[in-house]
Each structure stands twice: as C-alpha cells, then as structure tokens.
Design an enzyme around this catalytic site. Structure first.
Site, PDB file in Angstrom:
ATOM      1  N   HIS A 251       0.811  -1.219   0.000  1.00 28.34           N
ATOM      2  CA  HIS A 251       0.000   0.000   0.000  1.00 28.34           C
ATOM      3  C   HIS A 251       0.848   1.275   0.000  1.00 28.34           C
ATOM      4  O   HIS A 251       0.933   1.985  -0.993  1.00 28.34           O
ATOM      5  CB  HIS A 251      -0.913   0.015   1.230  1.00 28.34           C
ATOM      6  CG  HIS A 251      -1.770  -1.201   1.390  1.00 28.34           C
ATOM      7  ND1 HIS A 251      -2.836  -1.502   0.566  1.00 28.34           N
ATOM      8  CD2 HIS A 251      -1.731  -2.198   2.303  1.00 28.34           C
ATOM      9  CE1 HIS A 251      -3.412  -2.625   0.961  1.00 28.34           C
ATOM     10  NE2 HIS A 251      -2.757  -3.074   2.013  1.00 28.34           N
TER      11      HIS A 251
HETATM   12  O1  RIB Z   1      -5.282  -0.084   4.495  1.00 30.62           O
HETATM   13  C1  RIB Z   1      -3.881  -0.068   4.342  1.00 30.62           C
HETATM   14  C2  RIB Z   1      -3.271   0.980   5.203  1.00 30.62           C
HETATM   15  O2  RIB Z   1      -3.509   0.681   6.571  1.00 30.62           O
HETATM   16  C3  RIB Z   1      -1.736   1.053   5.079  1.00 30.62           C
HETATM   17  O3  RIB Z   1      -1.311   2.365   5.335  1.00 30.62           O
HETATM   18  C4  RIB Z   1      -1.261   0.138   6.165  1.00 30.62           C
HETATM   19  O4  RIB Z   1       0.045   0.475   6.641  1.00 30.62           O
HETATM   20  C5  RIB Z   1      -2.272   0.424   7.232  1.00 30.62           C
HETATM   21  O5  RIB Z   1      -1.854   1.607   7.922  1.00 30.62           O
END
Ligand code: RIB
Ligand code: CA
Length: 322
Positions: A251
C-alpha cells in the site's frame, strides 16, 4: 497517465512522512530515503497499525537502519479524534514490523508532538514548499488543521494512502483501515481545501508483492533488502490469506512511487468525502467518480498503476541503500 509539477532541476521535493510503521510504511520510508528527488524533512508518527509508542520506535529503528539519524521523529496522536483506538497486529505483527528483526533504536523522538511540529514547520517554511505524505490514520494532520487553519494555504500538497471504492473495505466491508481508524480526521483533511492525491485500495491492490517481483529485490542481498523481503515475502501475508493472491498488497510505497513517477499512475479528479456516522459504513470513502452530486472535486483519486514498472523503480532505489 498522471503528470505533476515535479521539482525543477536538482531541487528535491521537501516532504514530511506521517506514518504508522507498519511493514508497508517501512518500505515507503526506505524508498523515500533512497530517492534523491525527495528530501525527508521529518517523520511524524501516529497510532494505527500498532500503538504510537511502537510506531515511533519503528520509525526510529528504520532511520538508524538507513543511516539517517539526522532526520527528526515527532511522536503524534495515541488515539483517534473521537473513536477508540483500533490496531492491526493481525497484519503487521505484535511489533508492527514482523520479520524486520531490527535492533531496538538508540534514536529518540523530539520533545514536541507531531501536530505542533507540522504547524511550526509549515508556518516557518515558505508557503508551498512542504508536501505531506500520509501513510496512516490522519489524526495528526487533522489536529494541526483544526488548531492552525492558516496552514491550509501553506501546504504544497497532500499525498495519502487511504480509502477504497471498487475494492471494498479491508477492515470492514466498506472501509479501508486508515480511514476507518479515524474517519473524523479523514473527513477534516478531505474537506480542508488542500490539494490532495489519494492512493486507495483500488490502486494498491493492483501492486501485489508477488514472488516474481520480490526476487530481484532479494537478489540485492543487503541488510535493507533482506529485511524488506523478510517482511513482504512472509507466507502468512494478510492479503495472501484473505484474497488468495500470490502475495500481499504493497500500500504505502505507492505514495512515494507517485511522487517519483506520476506517469506510472492514472486516476480521476473528483469529490471524495468520508462517512463518520452510519455504523454499517463508518469510514467509507464516498467517491463521486462521475460527478453525480454537486460536491466540489477535492482530490485526485488514483485507481491504476503500472505495477511492474513500479517494482522496477522500488528495486532500483532499494539497491542504493546498503
Ligand atoms: O489499508 C492499508 C493501510 O492501513 C496502510 O497504510 C497500512 O500500513 C495500514 O496503515
Ligand atoms: Ca500505514
């Protein structure tokens, strides 16, 4: 394909990374540190994947790993604006960095808190020179915007990982984790008027850390890349088990990838708001992709990436860290 005003010539873009490391946050931080186009002015930490004491410890450990004790860390909010804290040890492990095996850091956070630092920095530096990269719940930035509305005109841009539409939620059927943990903060930021680029699950789920994409990173064989592969290559990666994919989603690093190579990404400018009341869809990003309301477009919603090209960039840059 996106284009954006990148720093002319050799002038690095000055960024502050607001983060809840977090395995994917860690890779995003390392990618930023390895990229000369960016100057990381500070790291601000927030409770999210794990409690803020751990996200702060992890941020300090990462800076020591990368030999960057010169970058200050500011500890931020221990809980969301109004909701009870929620964490994600089921994804990132009890430490928040399962697999990293980093030694306890000697580096300590600064004396002032994250929101105060954001206000001080944005008031001190010339308007439009600081970009905020938000990788966790947006509590720190929401506090800063609430206490100092004058900073709105001083922030160059916000690039954030958060939200979901096509992909549905990853913590509830409708909400992405960062927005779900602190929906009130996310709404404050989305309604702030600051130029925002959002990288939601709709794009991050198209950048899976498959064995084929991790292989060139593993081949580098440095302390940094060995750690990255230990974290991203674990057999029990959350999305691998949940969706049956070949690997986990990556992500947060896509926010840095967007700053470095916006041409690898595509999306649409539209209005994005956040549900803060309805129990069934609390934290849902409401994305008016086709302008069916009169709500003013407030964000660039990124929903596609040239994933292989991104991993080539990530591999090339991680090789620069020893
Ligand atoms: O949904 C994904 C996000 O939530 C990313 O930033 C992961 O690190 C968590 O913080
Ligand atoms: Ca994160």
């Amino acid at each position: 394909m996106m284009t954006q005003a990148s720093p002319t010539g050799s002038t690095p873009r000055r960024i502050v990374i607001d983060t809840d490391p977090g395995q994917d946050d860690a890779v995003a931080i390392l990618l930023a540190l390895a990229s000369p186009e960016l100057k990381v002015e500070a790291i601000t930490t927030v409770a999210g994947n794990v409690p803020v004491a751990l996200t702060t410890k992890n941020a300090c450990a990462l800076l020591e790993l990368a030999g960057r004790r010169d970058i200050p860390v500011f500890e931020g909010a221990a809980r969301p604006l109004h909701r009870a804290p929620i964490s994600a040890e089921h994804v990132h492990g009890e430490t928040g960095m399962a697999g990293a095996n980093l030694p306890p850091p000697k580096l300590r956070p600064q004396a002032i808190d994250a929101a105060t630092h954001l206000i001080d920095l944005l008031r001190r530096e010339p308007a439009g020179t600081i970009t905020l990269v938000c990788l966790g719940p947006m509590t720190n930035l929401a506090l800063a915007l609430t206490h100092a509305p004058d900073i709105v005109s001083r922030i160059a841009q916000i690039v954030a990982m958060g939200g979901a539409q096509r992909e549905g939620g990853n913590i509830t059927p409708t909400a992405e984790f960062n927005f779900f943990v602190d929906p009130h903060a996310a709404r404050i930021v989305m309604r702030s008027g600051v130029p925002i680029t959002l990288l939601p699950l709709d794009v991050t789920h198209r950048a899976i850390a498959t064995p084929a994409r991790l292989k060139p990173i593993a081949a580098i064989g440095s302390r940094v890349t060995d750690m990255v592969v230990r974290m991203l290559g674990a057999e029990d990666r959350f999305e691998k088990l949940k969706y049956g994919w070949e690997g986990g989603a990556l992500h947060d690093p896509l926010t840095i990838g967007f700053l470095l190579r916006p041409d690898l990404f595509s999306g649409r400018t539209c209005n994005v708001d956040v549900e803060v009341d309805a129990p069934l869809c609390l934290g849902q990003s409401i994305v008016d992709l086709w302008a069916v309301t009169d709500r003013v477009p407030n964000a660039l919603w990124i929903n596609d990436v040239q994933a292989d090209a991104f991993y080539s960039l990530l591999t090339e840059r991680l090789a620069l860290l020893d």
